[in-house]
Design a protein around this motif. Structure first.
Motif, PDB file in Angstrom:
ATOM      1  N   GLY A 141       0.806  -1.203   0.000  1.00 58.23           N
ATOM      2  CA  GLY A 141       0.000   0.000   0.000  1.00 58.23           C
ATOM      3  C   GLY A 141       0.842   1.256   0.000  1.00 58.23           C
ATOM      4  O   GLY A 141       0.728   2.113  -0.875  1.00 58.23           O
ATOM      5  N   ASN A 142       1.728   1.373   0.969  1.00 57.83           N
ATOM      6  CA  ASN A 142       2.643   2.505   1.049  1.00 57.83           C
ATOM      7  C   ASN A 142       3.970   2.083   0.438  1.00 57.83           C
ATOM      8  O   ASN A 142       4.622   1.165   0.923  1.00 57.83           O
ATOM      9  CB  ASN A 142       2.824   2.912   2.514  1.00 57.83           C
ATOM     10  N   GLN A 143       4.364   2.734  -0.651  1.00 60.81           N
ATOM     11  CA  GLN A 143       5.564   2.324  -1.369  1.00 60.81           C
ATOM     12  C   GLN A 143       6.675   3.360  -1.243  1.00 60.81           C
ATOM     13  O   GLN A 143       7.467   3.567  -2.159  1.00 60.81           O
ATOM     14  CB  GLN A 143       5.243   2.055  -2.839  1.00 60.81           C
ATOM     15  N   LYS A 144       6.764   3.971  -0.083  1.00 64.70           N
ATOM     16  CA  LYS A 144       7.828   4.928   0.161  1.00 64.70           C
ATOM     17  C   LYS A 144       9.028   4.221   0.797  1.00 64.70           C
ATOM     18  O   LYS A 144       8.859   3.257   1.546  1.00 64.70           O
ATOM     19  CB  LYS A 144       7.343   6.049   1.084  1.00 64.70           C
ATOM     20  N   GLY A 145      10.204   4.714   0.511  1.00 69.22           N
ATOM     21  CA  GLY A 145      11.412   4.188   1.134  1.00 69.22           C
ATOM     22  C   GLY A 145      11.629   2.725   0.821  1.00 69.22           C
ATOM     23  O   GLY A 145      11.524   2.276  -0.324  1.00 69.22           O
ATOM     24  N   SER A 146      11.923   1.946   1.854  1.00 68.01           N
ATOM     25  CA  SER A 146      12.219   0.526   1.667  1.00 68.01           C
ATOM     26  C   SER A 146      11.003  -0.249   1.185  1.00 68.01           C
ATOM     27  O   SER A 146      11.134  -1.335   0.606  1.00 68.01           O
ATOM     28  CB  SER A 146      12.742  -0.086   2.976  1.00 68.01           C
ATOM     29  N   ASN A 147       9.788   0.312   1.408  1.00 71.81           N
ATOM     30  CA  ASN A 147       8.594  -0.367   0.898  1.00 71.81           C
ATOM     31  C   ASN A 147       8.594  -0.434  -0.622  1.00 71.81           C
ATOM     32  O   ASN A 147       8.082  -1.386  -1.219  1.00 71.81           O
ATOM     33  CB  ASN A 147       7.328   0.342   1.383  1.00 71.81           C
TER      34      ASN A 147
END
Length: 885
Positions: free
Chosen positions: A642-648
């Motif tokens: 869902g959240n694709q910021k940083g390491s995601n």
């Protein structure tokens, strides 16, 4: 404003030096830049040290950190004071020499600091600078390093920005400190002024800047310079170690204009701090950990690792009674086999007749001599497997071994309510995965589900596998790799060895102490028999083929694969040739090469060639798509997180490549069916290493001791084998003996070849997975070792008898001992790390009974013996070690 002032000043200085000599130009340039280069070095050294201490914050007890913490900056302070002396206001040749030292030093140390920052952010580990030379001249390695360029540039930009905005304050402050420290010298010189006055006069004339009257035409420019640089606060006027007022007469004007550093309180504070630092450094215990934490950045390239020792591992804290392995060795003369030819082939050099048997050349690993070896070959074959083998339905004409890059055990297949599934849930605001995404996850790894037989908990409607029943075969649930470095892991899987305990790929230039599987198959080719009728496939010769769509140029892999017996290779270099059999149809997906699917036609060709030539194919395929940065053809990704910021974002890309490789394995299975050989092909699969990305954000197993980097899938699949799950702890060095055992027990070899194969099987250290595994025998536990990436810093060990305990052992003095209990902390959120075995044992004693402490000591003692034996097996001479004393 400060940046604008700097630019204006540079413009004025350029105007000033127009038409003057080179020396004068350099002098002016150094005058305006010296404080900036010094401040750049200041922040680089201090920033690197803070990061260094933060990385090891929990490796010392809080009491030790607070007590000895100030002494860890000792080297940095001394170096910064030396640099500050070099950047005081000088002129002439001495200023040029100082500039030639300070400028390159500042640039280099800032680059090292920025690189360390980048590597730590992206991998969670610091750079071991002693390993840096390995990357020189290795094109693939350089491309790997360039992936961290963004982090490096960010780190360098932060250092430069900090330099621009703090240069004047840092320069002035450190100048004041140096002025205070020089005060005792000036005080003594003032008392000796009468005797030294002639000499002091010459020194002043030599070192102090001459101040001629400015050219009236440039008077305004000089005023602007002073305004922009604001030199009035500089502690640069004169030499720090010579007192300008050596006549010891203090006027009222001088009292009014005294420097802050001449006041009593600053002097007391600075001198008290320096005396305390010297005292702390003098009385600090002589332990390698303190030396390591004290190391300043540039010196780490030469002195990293602390002091050495006589033993492979520092076991000085062991109780006195651990001495039972002192005289044992696993080396002996190679066994005398009646079928062995006089000119033994590759992999069997130790059997050459007439060769002199010495410790250096002729001794071979003998499991019967090893006090650690536990064999299960006398155990019967598992009943379910035995029934299938005796029926005659299991025919193994060909063997395909898939070495899966960065394959975590818990996503082969991805299971509902697993750690990875919950990790995905956490990326959604309501902690609930949408149904559309849940369907994507359910169909991400159907091939792995079919091959292992492990239920995933999803209702899959995947059309690729058609909801078929489990493929059949052996699947290990608790398997560890022999190394978290890919090339070392290859040697462990294909040669049935534990890799060499040394940095990087050194296996290719040393003695691989067991025949690799291609060597074994070639040796079986030599066991010819007289035939009276048309032979079946058991009489066909074996042919070994290596395939990978990525480069083999990284760290001498092109030398390792032929050393393991592969001479027919299809690699990126072959795919890129102008006359390649099958032109590449896609762009490179990462810095190593192409997507694995570029090999599909080469696999078809290898099967067709084997079938038409009546040969038996042993095909090994190293996948590469699941390697960082997890590129895909056409750069198309499904949104799984869902959240694709940083390491995601990295994790989302990784999971997409996992699904891609699962589809690719399904395509290989379809090719086998298409060619009509599926029912007579054994498929072995093993991860080269795991990846701790979903746990701690690590994008590589480099220097990462997390358990996620160790757990890998191991599968040996055949359509006519029953699905068998191995719950006992296993290791990837058990794959070769298991394949040989299956060839023998399935009667897929001739009688003569089978006799030779049984002899060869007996010399491997790993147990066969088709027989009941033995975790402990005669008081000795089945110890399983993993050589951690890159090989020479850390070694991981666990016992099959107590697999919940993991111990990561330092091979050098600059990394920690690390213990974890997977029953209590399955995801290693709070492992216990200490720089010494004694401190680790004391910490464990707070929470565990004596039997766990005994296990810790036993693991350390056994590993120390095993490392020395590992070097002897590989005929490797480690660097000469000295005592700590």
């Amino acid at each position: 404003m400060k940046v604008a002032n700097l630019v204006n000043t540079l413009g004025h200085q350029v105007t000033q030096v127009s038409g003057v000599s080179l020396l004068k130009t350099l002098d002016v340039f150094w005058d305006i830049s010296r404080r900036y280069f010094y401040t750049l070095a200041f922040w680089s050294l201090i920033g690197a040290k803070i990061l260094h201490l933060y990385a090891h914050l929990f490796s010392l007890s809080p009491q030790k950190f607070l007590l000895w913490g100030p002494s860890f900056f000792y080297q940095d302070v001394l170096l910064l004071l030396l640099l500050r002396i070099c950047v005081q206001r000088l002129s002439g040749p001495i200023a040029v020499l100082c500039a030639l030292f300070v400028i390159p030093f500042s640039i280099i140390v800032s680059g090292m600091s920025a690189a360390n920052f980048s590597v730590y952010v992206f991998t969670g580990a610091e750079i071991h600078w002693r390993q840096a030379k390995t990357f020189a001249g290795d094109g693939a390695a350089v491309r790997t390093l360039l992936t961290g360029l963004t982090g490096f540039l960010i780190g360098e930009a932060l250092l430069v920005a900090g330099t621009v905005f703090t240069a004047r304050y840092i320069h002035t402050f450190t100048g004041g400190v140096l002025h205070v420290l020089a005060w005792p010298c000036r005080w003594v010189l003032a008392r000796l002024s009468f005797c030294l006055d002639p000499l002091l006069g010459r020194l002043r004339r030599r070192f102090q800047r001459e101040q001629p009257l400015p050219d009236p035409r440039r008077y305004e420019q000089i005023s602007l310079e002073d305004d922009y640089l604001n030199d009035s606060g500089d502690e640069d006027e004169g030499d720090y170690f010579l007192d300008n007022n050596h006549a010891n007469i203090t006027t009222a004007a001088e009292l009014t204009n005294r420097r802050p550093s001449d006041r009593l309180l600053p002097r007391l504070l600075v001198i008290a701090f320096m005396i305390s630092a010297v005292i702390l450094r003098s009385i600090r215990p002589a332990e390698p950990v303190y030396l390591y934490l004290s190391g300043t950045l540039p010196l780490s390239m030469f002195f990293e690792g602390g002091t050495s020792r006589y033993t492979a591992i520092d076991i000085s804290a062991l109780p006195w009674n651990y001495n039972y392995l002192v005289v044992n060795s696993s080396l002996a003369a190679a066994p005398d086999w009646d079928w062995m030819t006089k000119q033994a082939g590759p992999g069997f050099e130790d059997w050459k007749k007439g060769s002199e048997v010495t410790e250096a050349t002729g001794l071979h690993y003998d499991p019967h001599k090893s006090p650690l070896h536990i064999s299960n070959l006398k155990n019967p074959v598992l009943e379910s497997i035995s029934n299938a083998l005796t029926s005659g339905d299991v025919k193994i004409k060909h063997v395909i071994l898939l070495k899966l890059e960065s394959a975590r055990a818990d996503i082969f297949p991805l299971r509902k309510d697993s750690f990875m599934y919950r990790r995905i849930e956490e990326t959604y605001a309501d902690k609930k995965i949408p149904s559309s995404v849940n369907e994507l996850i359910a169909n991400l790894t159907p091939t792995a589900e079919r091959l292992t037989g492990f239920p995933t908990g999803f209702d899959s409607n995947d059309t690729l596998t058609g909801n078929r029943k489990p493929y059949g075969g052996i699947a290990a649930k608790n398997a560890y790799t022999t190394s978290t470095y890919t090339l070392k892991s290859l040697a462990g899987t294909l040669c049935g060895v534990t890799p060499l305990v040394a940095d990087f790929n050194r296996e290719w230039e040393h003695h691989i102490y067991q025949p690799c599987l291609p060597h074994v198959l070639d040796m079986l080719n030599n066991q010819q028999e007289t035939l009276d009728d048309t032979p079946d496939f058991t009489h066909y010769p074996w042919h070994s083929v290596w395939m990978q769509s990525v480069t083999e140029g990284y760290d001498n892999q092109d030398k390792l694969t032929p050393k393991m017996g592969f001479f027919d290779k299809k690699t990126k270099e072959i795919l890129d040739e102008p006359n390649a059999t099958h032109p590449v149809t896609s762009e490179e997906i990462n810095y190593y090469g192409y997507a694995d699917t570029e090999l599909r036609e080469y696999i078809r060709d290898a099967i067709d060639e084997a079938e038409s030539n009546n040969t038996r194919l042993f095909l090994t395929h190293l996948t590469g798509t699941t390697h960082h940065p997890w590129g895909l053809p056409n750069d198309t990704y499904a949104d799984i997180l869902g959240n694709q910021k940083g390491s995601n974002n990295d994790l989302n890309r990784y999971l997409n490549t996992v699904g891609f490789v699962d589809d690719w394995i399904a395509e290989i299975l379809n090719i086998l069916e298409e060619k009509g050989i599926a029912n007579e092909t054994l498929i072995a699969m093993a991860g080269d290493h795991g990846l701790s990305l979903p746990n701690d954000g690590g994008i590589t197993p480099y220097d990462n001791p997390h358990v996620g980097s160790f757990q890998v899938p191991i599968v040996l699949a055949h359509p006519h084998l029953p699905p068998v799950t191995i719950e006992a702890p296993t290791s990837s060095d058990q794959i070769v003996p298991t394949i040989i055992d299956l060839l023998v027990e399935s009667r897929s070899l001739t009688k003569k070849s089978s006799h030779a194969a049984k002899d060869i099987l007996s010399i491997y250290e790993g147990q066969s997975l088709i027989r009941p595994l033995i975790q402990e025998h005669g008081g000795m536990q089945d110890w399983q070792f993993t050589v951690m990436n890159t090989g020479g810093s850390w070694l991981a060990v666990r016992s099959a008898a107590r697999p919940q305990f993991r111990l990561v052992i330092p091979l050098v003095s600059d990394v920690e001992w690390r213990f974890s209990d997977l029953n209590v902390d399955p995801y290693e959120l709070e492992p216990i790390s200490r720089f010494s075995l004694g401190d680790l044992a004391l910490d464990l004693a707070k929470s565990y009974e004596q039997d766990v402490i005994d296990w810790l000591y036993e693991a350390a003692y056994v590993t120390n013996w095993w490392v020395a034996d590992n070097w002897a097996r590989w005929r490797y001479d480690p660097p000469v070690k000295k005592s700590d004393e």
